[in-house]
Design a protein around this motif. Structure first.
Motif, short mmCIF file in Angstrom:
data_model
loop_
_atom_site.label_atom_id
_atom_site.label_comp_id
_atom_site.label_asym_id
_atom_site.label_seq_id
_atom_site.Cartn_x
_atom_site.Cartn_y
_atom_site.Cartn_z
N GLY A 295 26.75 5.88 43.80
CA GLY A 295 25.78 7.74 43.23
C GLY A 295 25.92 8.70 43.17
N ASN A 296 26.88 9.22 44.82
CA ASN A 296 27.14 10.48 45.52
C ASN A 296 25.49 11.21 45.61
OD1 ASN A 296 30.21 9.56 44.91
ND2 ASN A 296 29.71 9.88 43.35
N ILE B 71 10.97 14.17 48.37
CA ILE B 71 10.49 15.79 49.09
C ILE B 71 12.04 16.98 48.22
CG2 ILE B 71 11.96 17.61 51.18
CD1 ILE B 71 10.19 15.31 52.66
N ALA B 72 12.92 15.38 47.91
CA ALA B 72 13.99 16.34 47.28
C ALA B 72 15.52 15.35 47.25
CB ALA B 72 15.16 17.55 48.24
N GLY B 73 16.69 15.59 46.11
CA GLY B 73 17.86 14.91 46.18
C GLY B 73 19.10 16.08 45.92
N PHE B 74 19.77 15.42 46.87
CA PHE B 74 20.95 16.48 47.25
C PHE B 74 22.56 15.22 46.54
CE2 PHE B 74 18.15 17.55 49.77
CZ PHE B 74 18.37 18.78 50.14
N GLU B 75 23.50 16.23 46.17
CA GLU B 75 24.97 15.74 45.87
C GLU B 75 25.51 15.85 46.71
OE1 GLU B 75 28.69 16.04 42.46
OE2 GLU B 75 26.78 17.50 42.52
N VAL B 76 26.20 14.30 47.01
CA VAL B 76 27.23 14.00 48.33
C VAL B 76 27.96 13.33 48.23
CG1 VAL B 76 27.49 14.17 51.22
CG2 VAL B 76 25.20 15.03 50.46
N PRO B 77 29.40 13.58 47.67
CA PRO B 77 29.96 12.47 47.24
C PRO B 77 30.45 11.28 48.27
CG PRO B 77 30.95 15.01 46.89
CD PRO B 77 29.41 14.67 47.94
N LEU B 78 30.32 10.11 47.98
CA LEU B 78 30.21 9.41 48.97
C LEU B 78 29.10 9.33 49.74
CD1 LEU B 78 33.94 8.54 48.49
CD2 LEU B 78 32.45 7.63 47.20
N MET C 239 26.13 12.70 57.41
CA MET C 239 26.37 11.27 56.76
C MET C 239 27.41 11.80 56.84
SD MET C 239 23.55 12.49 53.82
CE MET C 239 23.65 14.50 54.43
N THR C 240 28.64 10.46 57.00
CA THR C 240 29.82 9.85 55.93
C THR C 240 29.89 10.11 55.56
OG1 THR C 240 28.95 7.31 56.43
CG2 THR C 240 30.06 8.70 58.44
N SER C 241 30.59 11.18 54.62
CA SER C 241 31.06 11.47 53.15
C SER C 241 32.50 11.16 53.16
CB SER C 241 30.36 12.57 52.78
OG SER C 241 30.84 13.82 53.48
N LYS C 242 32.72 11.57 51.33
CA LYS C 242 34.06 11.64 50.96
C LYS C 242 35.32 12.91 51.89
CE LYS C 242 36.84 12.76 46.49
NZ LYS C 242 37.05 12.30 45.72
#
Length: 356
Positions: free
Chosen positions: A287-288, A301-308, A321-324
């Motif tokens: 869901g990125n 607390i919160a949510g954040f957009e982080v691709p992959l 975090m590992t991410s795109k």
């Protein structure tokens, strides 16, 4: 110091008796596959530099770091049967473990507090039950026995700060002849099992009936032994169900709501407590998105957009975090990313090494 038969050739740092405090790299370990589907264990610096790339026989999953010496064990992704012991000062393979006949690894392991034993999550696939393999590190990492995991499909095992262990029994029955197919979804039931430092089952906590198909896969704990849980729902895909839970030392198990739960598409990829243990993070690679929760109350607390968004590991302030893009840092509510290059697809785990 570990015995020489455990070290084999190339582990000069351990022969010299080095500890994590004596070495400076890498900061993280993670598994990945490249665009040609080659599998790697990668040592990353805090700035995203690849300090080493160790080829793996097939796709890897997670790693376990020795508590005092600069050595880690990287595990095959289910249903793989290899585990590779790595000298983290050089990125060289030291030795290789193989699961016994009739067993395969589930991608995770944990060392005992003194580093003398390695415990590995395994599937006794003909019997359809979970096992914990026990390996004598001092004796050359030889297998010396196995223990019940307390359930089916043991995935992650972690050591708690009192020396005991927690096991995420995902509840999913599999068999190597069927690849990664899930064979018991209508009847599956996951649980969280507590083992003593000696490996005896002390408690088993099961979800309520409505959440028995919410597979407990990945876990992390704080100093108070509260356990944060990333869930992977195996039931009706039309239902909006939690992807995070919290187990407290009193034996309670709470499934946590979050306004962004649906963004994770029923799949919590990985989980990490903050360094102070007051919050935890659940990644959603499908869901990125990343969710954060308060440990004391279980409130979002919160949510954040982080691709992959895939693997996650605590820092002194925030998480990596590992991410795109490679590595993403979430610190003080702010997100920044650094490129690692190489067009890698990361597996679900980012292991922060203990010398940091």
């Amino acid at each position: 110091m570990l015995r020489r038969q455990f070290l084999a050739a190339g582990a000069a740092s351990m022969v010299a008796g080095l500890t994590w405090a004596d070495v400076g790299a890498p900061s993280f370990l993670t598994a990945a596959i490249d665009r040609n589907n080659n599998a790697w264990l990668i040592g990353l610096s805090g700035t995203g530099d690849k300090l080493f790339q160790l080829p793996l026989p097939s796709r890897g999953h997670a790693a376990a770091a020795h508590p005092t010496q600069p050595v880690a064990v990287a595990f095959a992704r289910r249903p793989g049967r290899f585990a590779i012991i790595v000298d983290c000062t050089s990125g060289q393979e030291v030795a290789r473990l193989n699961a016994p006949n009739g067993l395969h690894f589930y991608g995770h392991g944990a060392f005992s507090a003194d580093g003398n034993l390695l415990l590995t999550t395994e599937n006794a696939y003909e019997e359809g039950v979970g096992r914990i393999g026990v390996w004598d590190v001092q004796g050359g990492c030889k297998r010396i026995g196995e223990l019940p995991s307390g359930g089916v499909g043991p995935h992650e095992i972690i050591r708690l700060n009192n020396g005991s262990f927690a096991v995420a029994n995902g509840g999913i029955l599999t068999h190597p002849d069927s690849g990664r197919s899930k064979l018991n979804l209508p009847t599956m039931r996951s649980n969280l099992t507590y083992l003593s430092a000696q490996g005896a089952i002390e408690a088993i906590i099961e979800p309520p009936e409505e959440f028995r198909q919410n597979s407990i896969r990945h876990i992390d704990a704080n100093a108070d032994q509260s356990i944060a849980i990333a869930l992977q729902w195996q039931g009706d895909p039309r239902k909006n169900v939690p992807v995070a839970a919290l187990a407290k030392p009193d034996g309670s198990l709470a499934f946590l709501d979050h306004p962004d739960t649906a963004r994770l598409k029923h799949y919590g990829g990985s989980v990490a407590m903050s360094s102070g243990g007051e919050a935890f993070y659940v990644t959603g690679p499908k869901g990125n998105w990343v969710l954060t929760f308060d440990v004391a109350t279980g409130a979002p607390i919160a949510g954040f957009e982080v691709p992959l968004a895939s693997g996650v590991a605590a820092l002194d302030a925030g998480v990596a975090m590992t991410s795109k893009s490679g590595l993403s840092y979430l610190e003080g509510g702010q997100l920044r990313s650094v490129e690692t290059g190489g067009d890698m697809t990361w597996d679900n785990h980012l292991v922060r090494l203990t010398h940091l």
